[in-house]
Design a protein around this motif. Structure first.
Motif, PDB file in Angstrom:
ATOM      1  N   LEU A 139       1.015  -1.218   0.051  1.00 59.77           N
ATOM      2  CA  LEU A 139       0.157   0.160   0.053  1.00 59.77           C
ATOM      3  C   LEU A 139       0.736   1.161   0.117  1.00 59.77           C
ATOM      4  CD1 LEU A 139      -1.080  -2.234   2.159  1.00 59.77           C
ATOM      5  CD2 LEU A 139      -2.990  -0.784   1.678  1.00 59.77           C
ATOM      6  N   ILE A 140       0.698   2.060  -0.954  1.00 56.22           N
ATOM      7  CA  ILE A 140       1.521   3.313  -0.987  1.00 56.22           C
ATOM      8  C   ILE A 140       0.298   4.395  -1.238  1.00 56.22           C
ATOM      9  CG2 ILE A 140       3.328   4.569  -2.157  1.00 56.22           C
ATOM     10  CD1 ILE A 140       4.566   2.044  -3.092  1.00 56.22           C
ATOM     11  N   TRP A 141       0.437   5.510  -0.341  1.00 55.83           N
ATOM     12  CA  TRP A 141      -0.240   6.576  -0.456  1.00 55.83           C
ATOM     13  C   TRP A 141       0.639   7.846  -1.305  1.00 55.83           C
ATOM     14  CZ3 TRP A 141      -0.700   3.378   3.249  1.00 55.83           C
ATOM     15  CH2 TRP A 141      -1.892   2.861   3.875  1.00 55.83           C
ATOM     16  N   TRP A 142      -0.078   8.288  -2.240  1.00 52.56           N
ATOM     17  CA  TRP A 142       0.356   9.289  -3.199  1.00 52.56           C
ATOM     18  C   TRP A 142      -0.391  10.569  -3.039  1.00 52.56           C
ATOM     19  CZ3 TRP A 142       4.998   8.400  -5.297  1.00 52.56           C
ATOM     20  CH2 TRP A 142       5.280   6.961  -5.439  1.00 52.56           C
ATOM     21  N   GLU A 143       0.235  11.801  -3.361  1.00 48.04           N
ATOM     22  CA  GLU A 143      -0.528  12.899  -3.379  1.00 48.04           C
ATOM     23  C   GLU A 143      -1.758  12.949  -4.474  1.00 48.04           C
ATOM     24  OE1 GLU A 143       1.498  16.401  -2.842  1.00 48.04           O
ATOM     25  OE2 GLU A 143       2.602  15.705  -0.997  1.00 48.04           O
ATOM     26  N   THR A 144      -1.076  12.385  -5.480  1.00 51.71           N
ATOM     27  CA  THR A 144      -2.106  12.304  -6.865  1.00 51.71           C
ATOM     28  C   THR A 144      -1.676  11.154  -7.575  1.00 51.71           C
ATOM     29  OG1 THR A 144      -0.305  13.272  -8.325  1.00 51.71           O
ATOM     30  CG2 THR A 144      -1.959  14.936  -7.276  1.00 51.71           C
ATOM     31  N   LEU A 145      -2.754  10.613  -8.534  1.00 52.99           N
ATOM     32  CA  LEU A 145      -2.371   9.484  -9.343  1.00 52.99           C
ATOM     33  C   LEU A 145      -1.224   9.593 -10.190  1.00 52.99           C
ATOM     34  CD1 LEU A 145      -3.333   6.715 -10.513  1.00 52.99           C
ATOM     35  CD2 LEU A 145      -4.615   8.075 -11.978  1.00 52.99           C
ATOM     36  N   GLU A 146      -0.964  10.926 -10.613  1.00 49.14           N
ATOM     37  CA  GLU A 146       0.384  11.104 -11.818  1.00 49.14           C
ATOM     38  C   GLU A 146       1.757  11.067 -10.885  1.00 49.14           C
ATOM     39  OE1 GLU A 146      -2.430  12.771 -11.418  1.00 49.14           O
ATOM     40  OE2 GLU A 146      -3.550  12.277 -13.237  1.00 49.14           O
ATOM     41  N   ASP A 147       1.573  11.311  -9.360  1.00 50.93           N
ATOM     42  CA  ASP A 147       2.806  11.203  -8.865  1.00 50.93           C
ATOM     43  C   ASP A 147       3.399   9.578  -8.884  1.00 50.93           C
ATOM     44  OD1 ASP A 147       2.993  13.802  -8.051  1.00 50.93           O
ATOM     45  OD2 ASP A 147       1.614  13.459  -6.314  1.00 50.93           O
ATOM     46  N   HIS A 148       2.444   8.635  -8.956  1.00 48.97           N
ATOM     47  CA  HIS A 148       2.794   7.230  -9.133  1.00 48.97           C
ATOM     48  C   HIS A 148       2.888   6.972 -10.463  1.00 48.97           C
ATOM     49  CE1 HIS A 148       1.598   2.901  -9.271  1.00 48.97           C
ATOM     50  NE2 HIS A 148       2.985   2.894  -9.010  1.00 48.97           N
ATOM     51  N   THR A 149       2.156   7.178 -11.578  1.00 52.61           N
ATOM     52  CA  THR A 149       2.047   6.671 -12.931  1.00 52.61           C
ATOM     53  C   THR A 149       3.264   7.478 -13.812  1.00 52.61           C
ATOM     54  OG1 THR A 149       0.310   8.011 -13.398  1.00 52.61           O
ATOM     55  CG2 THR A 149      -0.387   5.751 -12.562  1.00 52.61           C
ATOM     56  N   VAL A 150       3.287   8.858 -13.251  1.00 53.84           N
ATOM     57  CA  VAL A 150       4.227   9.528 -14.228  1.00 53.84           C
ATOM     58  C   VAL A 150       5.625   9.807 -13.421  1.00 53.84           C
ATOM     59  CG1 VAL A 150       4.619  11.727 -15.406  1.00 53.84           C
ATOM     60  CG2 VAL A 150       2.227  10.443 -15.373  1.00 53.84           C
ATOM     61  N   GLY A 151       5.310  10.389 -12.459  1.00 50.80           N
ATOM     62  CA  GLY A 151       6.493  10.633 -11.419  1.00 50.80           C
ATOM     63  C   GLY A 151       7.254   9.715 -11.163  1.00 50.80           C
ATOM     64  N   PHE A 152       6.927   8.653 -10.597  1.00 53.02           N
ATOM     65  CA  PHE A 152       7.600   7.265 -10.107  1.00 53.02           C
ATOM     66  C   PHE A 152       8.058   6.284 -11.181  1.00 53.02           C
ATOM     67  CE2 PHE A 152       7.991   3.096  -7.835  1.00 53.02           C
ATOM     68  CZ  PHE A 152       9.039   3.245  -7.416  1.00 53.02           C
ATOM     69  N   ARG A 153       6.913   5.844 -11.834  1.00 54.19           N
ATOM     70  CA  ARG A 153       7.019   5.127 -12.741  1.00 54.19           C
ATOM     71  C   ARG A 153       7.992   5.602 -13.936  1.00 54.19           C
ATOM     72  NH1 ARG A 153       1.754   1.479 -13.480  1.00 54.19           N
ATOM     73  NH2 ARG A 153       1.899   0.290 -11.516  1.00 54.19           N
ATOM     74  N   GLY A 154       7.856   6.952 -14.376  1.00 52.86           N
ATOM     75  CA  GLY A 154       8.811   7.460 -15.337  1.00 52.86           C
ATOM     76  C   GLY A 154      10.174   7.833 -15.019  1.00 52.86           C
ATOM     77  N   SER A 155      10.586   7.485 -13.622  1.00 54.47           N
ATOM     78  CA  SER A 155      11.680   7.969 -13.249  1.00 54.47           C
ATOM     79  C   SER A 155      12.794   6.969 -13.253  1.00 54.47           C
ATOM     80  CB  SER A 155      11.672   8.303 -11.742  1.00 54.47           C
ATOM     81  OG  SER A 155      11.602   7.206 -10.917  1.00 54.47           O
ATOM     82  N   PRO A 156      14.053   7.448 -13.356  1.00 45.50           N
ATOM     83  CA  PRO A 156      15.167   6.622 -13.628  1.00 45.50           C
ATOM     84  C   PRO A 156      15.340   5.775 -12.222  1.00 45.50           C
ATOM     85  CG  PRO A 156      16.207   8.652 -13.942  1.00 45.50           C
ATOM     86  CD  PRO A 156      14.500   8.510 -13.525  1.00 45.50           C
ATOM     87  N   GLU A 157      14.837   6.183 -11.011  1.00 38.92           N
ATOM     88  CA  GLU A 157      14.916   5.185  -9.990  1.00 38.92           C
ATOM     89  C   GLU A 157      13.968   4.271 -10.019  1.00 38.92           C
ATOM     90  OE1 GLU A 157      16.032   9.435  -8.989  1.00 38.92           O
ATOM     91  OE2 GLU A 157      14.333   8.710  -9.950  1.00 38.92           O
ATOM     92  N   TYR A 158      12.864   4.350 -10.733  1.00 43.71           N
ATOM     93  CA  TYR A 158      11.809   3.097 -11.014  1.00 43.71           C
ATOM     94  C   TYR A 158      12.682   1.708 -11.473  1.00 43.71           C
ATOM     95  CZ  TYR A 158       7.855   0.430 -12.326  1.00 43.71           C
ATOM     96  OH  TYR A 158       7.035  -0.737 -12.531  1.00 43.71           O
ATOM     97  N   GLN A 159      13.632   2.175 -12.367  1.00 40.10           N
ATOM     98  CA  GLN A 159      14.334   0.929 -12.987  1.00 40.10           C
ATOM     99  C   GLN A 159      15.242   0.280 -11.901  1.00 40.10           C
ATOM    100  OE1 GLN A 159      13.651   0.091 -15.947  1.00 40.10           O
ATOM    101  NE2 GLN A 159      12.390   2.062 -15.951  1.00 40.10           N
ATOM    102  N   GLU A 160      15.738   1.037 -10.841  1.00 41.28           N
ATOM    103  CA  GLU A 160      16.352   0.407  -9.906  1.00 41.28           C
ATOM    104  C   GLU A 160      15.466  -0.435  -8.880  1.00 41.28           C
ATOM    105  OE1 GLU A 160      19.271   1.564  -5.943  1.00 41.28           O
ATOM    106  OE2 GLU A 160      18.456   3.084  -7.244  1.00 41.28           O
TER     107      GLU A 160
END
Length: 97
Positions: A53-74
């Motif tokens: 369970l992860i709480w995000w401020e917005t959907l995009e914080d997860h779907t774009v901000g996190f999943r689109g980040s280089p850190e997501y590859q790690e």
């Protein structure tokens, strides 16, 4: 606020390694923009099933901000090889307490 719920089925015999890898991976998500908090819970009836369970401020914080980040590859490199099948991920908003 948006709650991400991922149902994780871990390969048999891999739960200790998964939990150790998650201890590292949680540091990656915890510093991303829009992250609020998270919990990892193990199923009582099936010790290979977890709920993330992860709480995000917005959907995009997860779907774009996190999943689109280089850190997501790690994150993927640390965790995705433990799953079978690949997790179901859904997003929820509170409607009542």
């Amino acid at each position: 606020m948006v709650l991400e719920i991922a149902t994780l089925q871990i390969r048999p015999g891999q739960t200790p390694a998964f939990e150790a890898a998650f201890a590292q991976a949680q540091r990656i998500v915890a510093v991303k923009g829009g992250y609020v908090r998270h919990e990892l819970q193990r199923c009582v009836e099936d010790s290979h099933r977890y709920a993330l369970l992860i709480w995000w401020e917005t959907l995009e914080d997860h779907t774009v901000g996190f999943r689109g980040s280089p850190e997501y590859q790690e994150w993927r490199a640390l965790l995705h090889h433990f799953y079978d099948p690949f997790p179901t991920v859904e997003h929820f908003v509170r409607v009542a307490l």
